[in-house]
Write an enzyme that holds these catalytic residues in place. Structure first.
Site, mmCIF file in Angstrom:
data_model
loop_
_atom_site.group_PDB
_atom_site.id
_atom_site.type_symbol
_atom_site.label_atom_id
_atom_site.label_comp_id
_atom_site.label_asym_id
_atom_site.label_seq_id
_atom_site.Cartn_x
_atom_site.Cartn_y
_atom_site.Cartn_z
ATOM 1 N N SER A 144 0.859 -1.194 0.000
ATOM 2 C CA SER A 144 0.000 0.000 0.000
ATOM 3 C C SER A 144 0.891 1.239 0.000
ATOM 4 O O SER A 144 2.021 1.205 0.502
ATOM 5 C CB SER A 144 -0.840 -0.021 1.267
ATOM 6 O OG SER A 144 -1.323 1.263 1.556
ATOM 7 N N SER A 145 0.341 2.344 -0.501
ATOM 8 C CA SER A 145 1.139 3.572 -0.548
ATOM 9 C C SER A 145 1.383 4.154 0.851
ATOM 10 O O SER A 145 2.215 5.048 1.011
ATOM 11 C CB SER A 145 0.457 4.622 -1.428
ATOM 12 O OG SER A 145 -0.836 4.894 -0.937
ATOM 13 N N CYS A 146 0.692 3.631 1.871
ATOM 14 C CA CYS A 146 0.913 4.158 3.232
ATOM 15 C C CYS A 146 2.236 3.681 3.838
ATOM 16 O O CYS A 146 2.581 4.068 4.955
ATOM 17 C CB CYS A 146 -0.246 3.820 4.156
ATOM 18 S SG CYS A 146 -0.356 2.079 4.514
ATOM 19 N N TYR A 165 -0.677 -0.900 10.091
ATOM 20 C CA TYR A 165 -0.876 -1.494 8.761
ATOM 21 C C TYR A 165 0.388 -1.307 7.907
ATOM 22 O O TYR A 165 0.851 -2.234 7.224
ATOM 23 C CB TYR A 165 -2.080 -0.820 8.103
ATOM 24 C CG TYR A 165 -2.441 -1.323 6.744
ATOM 25 C CD1 TYR A 165 -2.963 -2.599 6.568
ATOM 26 C CD2 TYR A 165 -2.301 -0.517 5.618
ATOM 27 C CE1 TYR A 165 -3.327 -3.055 5.301
ATOM 28 C CE2 TYR A 165 -2.660 -0.965 4.355
ATOM 29 C CZ TYR A 165 -3.178 -2.229 4.200
ATOM 30 O OH TYR A 165 -3.529 -2.679 2.957
ATOM 31 N N LYS A 210 2.873 -4.078 6.168
ATOM 32 C CA LYS A 210 3.132 -4.110 4.723
ATOM 33 C C LYS A 210 4.633 -3.963 4.427
ATOM 34 O O LYS A 210 5.148 -4.579 3.490
ATOM 35 C CB LYS A 210 2.322 -3.010 4.022
ATOM 36 C CG LYS A 210 0.826 -3.300 3.994
ATOM 37 C CD LYS A 210 0.538 -4.544 3.173
ATOM 38 C CE LYS A 210 -0.922 -4.896 3.073
ATOM 39 N NZ LYS A 210 -1.173 -6.150 2.364
ATOM 40 N N HIS A 241 -13.069 3.039 3.044
ATOM 41 C CA HIS A 241 -12.253 4.134 2.510
ATOM 42 C C HIS A 241 -13.176 5.267 2.033
ATOM 43 O O HIS A 241 -14.394 5.114 1.987
ATOM 44 C CB HIS A 241 -11.384 3.628 1.353
ATOM 45 C CG HIS A 241 -10.312 2.700 1.795
ATOM 46 N ND1 HIS A 241 -10.398 1.335 1.652
ATOM 47 C CD2 HIS A 241 -9.127 2.931 2.409
ATOM 48 C CE1 HIS A 241 -9.310 0.769 2.149
ATOM 49 N NE2 HIS A 241 -8.513 1.710 2.622
#
Ligand code: GFB
Length: 312
Positions: free
Chosen positions: A108-110, A137, A141, A180
């Protein structure tokens, strides 16, 4: 991938996994293996090992994860860290033990630092502090990325990772608290239109910038990488286009046809101020998304309306 290769899609009932299955089927792949969470608990190491030993898949798309929007991430912090680490560790290790030819892990981009320079290049990983609301999270990841790299370094496994930007589309979660932003706004504006409300509330200040991708485009990128990319460094999957949450809200309002006002609820968190990925590596390999945000939102509203009919 050969069209007859045995392909395991982990998380096939989720929005991403189901899009990957659709994309594989459309591409003529005819030996897809799936298991529901009732049939196979991916957090259970023994069950995962048994499954891999019986099925012996050639390729694995690791799209199974516990996911949610900003509030779910911030509320279920232990579950987001534990569940995701267990799922990744079990599948990646079993893929090594049972000699899977290639595995694609989805992050994920987070994973990027909260205040990293934008657009986010792959090499900015682990150069700063993470966004607090989704730190558990993101840590899980990042661990998944590092597991793939470590199994490659130590055992020569062809395990690759891809980092999608914020996704939306068919099979999304429309729960008002846990989802989301796009599915939440579709539901809020739809309900507000039906109930002829004078206004509807959206979270935060409206100023954060986000990049969004239609999930079927993401699935196409995953198949592309599975077939074309064998590198160690993970690959960003984004559109290169960003929008403020405020402008997004007006776009969704328009797509849905709600005519009332928008009110910002500043008691809710904004999250990271900006999250635009640099997808130039993927683009230079020859892949680009197809669906514009407006077209994708219109399609997503159609999926949401179908979901409402199914719920009744
Ligand atoms: O989509 P979202 O929950 O994910 O929120 P993040 C994006 C932005 O939309 C935030 C605002 O600034 C929210 O405050 N927003 C406005 C809303 N109204 C709403 C609403 O009704 N619901 C929701 N959910 N947001 C997640 C991470 O962050 O993104 C995950 O927590 C993951 O780890 C995921 O990376 C892709 O982009 O803020």
């Amino acid at each position: 991938m050969d069209t007859s290769a045995k392909i395991y899609v982990a998380g096939h009932r989720g929005m991403v996994g189901s899009a990957i299955v659709r994309s594989l089927q459309a591409g003529g792949y005819n030996n897809i293996v799936v298991r529901t969470s009732a049939e196979l608990d991916l957090k259970n190491q023994a069950q995962v090992n048994d499954f891999f030993s019986t099925e012996k898949p050639d390729h694995v798309f690791l799209a199974a994860a516990k996911v949610g929007g900003i509030l779910a991430n911030n509320t279920y912090r232990a579950d987001f860290l534990y569940d995701n680490m267990m799922i990744e560790a079990n599948i990646i290790n079993a893929a090594y033990v049972h000699e899977v030819k290639k595995l694609l892990f989805l992050g994920s981009s987070c994973i990027y630092p909260r205040l990293a320079q934008q657009p986010l290049k792959e090499e900015y990983l682990l150069t700063g502090l993470l966004e607090e609301t989704n730190e558990p999270y993101a840590i899980a990841k990042i661990a998944g990325i590092k597991l793939c790299e470590a199994y490659r370094d130590q055992y020569g496994c062809n395990f690759i990772s891809a980092m999608p930007t914020n996704l939306y589309g068919q099979g999304d979660n429309y729960h008002l608290q846990h989802s989301h932003v796009i599915p939440a706004l579709l539901r809020k504006f739809h309900d507000a239109k039906q109930n002829k409300q004078p206004f509807t509330e959206i979270w935060g200040s409206g100023t954060p910038l986000r990049e969004f991708m239609f999930v079927d485009d993401l699935a196409s990128a995953c198949l592309f990488l599975m077939n074309e990319y064998d590198g160690k460094l993970f690959v960003n999957i984004g559109t290169g286009e960003e929008i403020t949450i405020k402008d997004l809200a007006y776009l969704v309002k328009d797509v849905v046809g709600f005519e009332g006002d928008i009110v910002f609820d500043s008691s809710k968190p904004d999250g990271t101020p900006r999250k635009l990925m640099d997808s130039s590596r993927l683009h230079s390999m020859g892949w680009k998304h197809k669906t514009s945000l407006r077209d994708g939102l219109a399609a997503a509203y159609g999926f949401f309306q179908h979901e409402l009919i199914r719920e009744k």
